[in-house]
Design an enzyme around this catalytic site. Sequence first.
Site, mmCIF file in Angstrom:
data_model
loop_
_atom_site.group_PDB
_atom_site.id
_atom_site.type_symbol
_atom_site.label_atom_id
_atom_site.label_comp_id
_atom_site.label_asym_id
_atom_site.label_seq_id
_atom_site.Cartn_x
_atom_site.Cartn_y
_atom_site.Cartn_z
ATOM 1 C CG ASP A 147 -1.955 -1.110 1.167
ATOM 2 O OD1 ASP A 147 -2.138 -1.691 0.073
ATOM 3 O OD2 ASP A 147 -2.574 -1.408 2.203
ATOM 4 C CB THR A 287 -9.379 0.275 5.658
ATOM 5 O OG1 THR A 287 -8.800 0.891 4.504
ATOM 6 C CG2 THR A 287 -10.863 0.049 5.402
ATOM 7 C CB ALA A 288 -4.968 3.359 7.038
#
Length: 405
Positions: A147, A287-288
């Site tokens: 990512d 979502t981090a």
Amino acid sequence: MGRATRELLSRWNSCSELLLCWRTRSLHGPCPVTTFGPKACMLQNPKTIMHIQDPASQRLTWNKPPKSVLVIKKIRDASLLQPFKELCVYLTEENNMIVYVEKKVLEDPAIANDENFGPVKKKFCTFREDYDDISNQIDFIICLGGDGTLLYASSLFQGSVPPVMAFHLGSLGFLTPFNFENFQSQVTQVIEGNAALVLRSRLKVKVVKEHREKSAVQNGIEENGVVSASLEKEAGKQIMQYQVLNEVVVDRGPSSYLSNVDVFLDGHLITTVQGDGVIVSTPTGSTAYAAAAGASMIHPNVPAIMITPICPHSLSFRPIVVPAGVELKIMLSPDARNTAWVSFDGRKRQEICHGDSISITTSCYPLPSICFRDPVSDWFESLAECLHWNVRKKQNNFAVEEEEF
């Protein structure tokens, strides 16, 4: 029509225009651009009447065939050398494309000393981060890694971002839906314009600092000794702008005291954060770090900004979601005992003192991420595979004998 009536109608029209502009900005944020880089755009859906399209209708198309591609490889990872070489050979020799590669990637001894790779390497165009502007020369981007490579690709483009195709070759891979085994057919589909897109909204961040004797660069803004964000000076103030894909994090830094920062929404004070800090994130960033701090997870197509406290000293301080069109402003509280520190997608960390401010709103330049299947399927598959969302041992059903009673 009398003069008074004309003035009244004119004022009413002006107020109506302001109200319409305000509602559009508050509900959906700034309308995102639908052209990405020099040649890519999103296929227009004539049935779409809203600013936010149905995720299933977001398709990649090309105004002209793509000719240049930026390949981003995770640095200092030996496992990526062979995939990187295979991809570059395929792009240059079989597709006759112009390949851009960061200069420090080619300085890896395993690449520099490979004689078989030499003829391909000579065809590369190189650039250096913070020095060379390649924003108008790249048709699309291919990321090899995790990512972090996608976040890095986003930081290279402070305006319109070309479409990004991300291969999962890192540790987590929540934002990288493609596997490298069949990269030839997948890259060919993208070049032919046969791909779905998800527009990942970014945050437009403006940091305003009071002019001080010590340069802000000495406080840790730059990693390479060069100012990479747009830098302006006016009225004794230093202004820096960033485009952020995941989140802006304001924390207490090395101080042992609680952070004490005021959060404003469209000019109104909404709360004071007392704790370890606060996270302002996009749906992609939900979502981090925000998820680790207890926030909800939001699909990238939802137009929103998340505000998540980090270890707040209050049992009732819950994360909130606000419309994408609002403008947030974060400043040190007047009675704060210590300064704060801010970072943007984990980079460009710098100190925030009294009188400084951080303004945050939704950018009109999203990151167009190419999907493996479609925006909905890719997202839920990432939740299941990377975060093990709702994974538990399944409950047994009743036996036949028990049902009779």
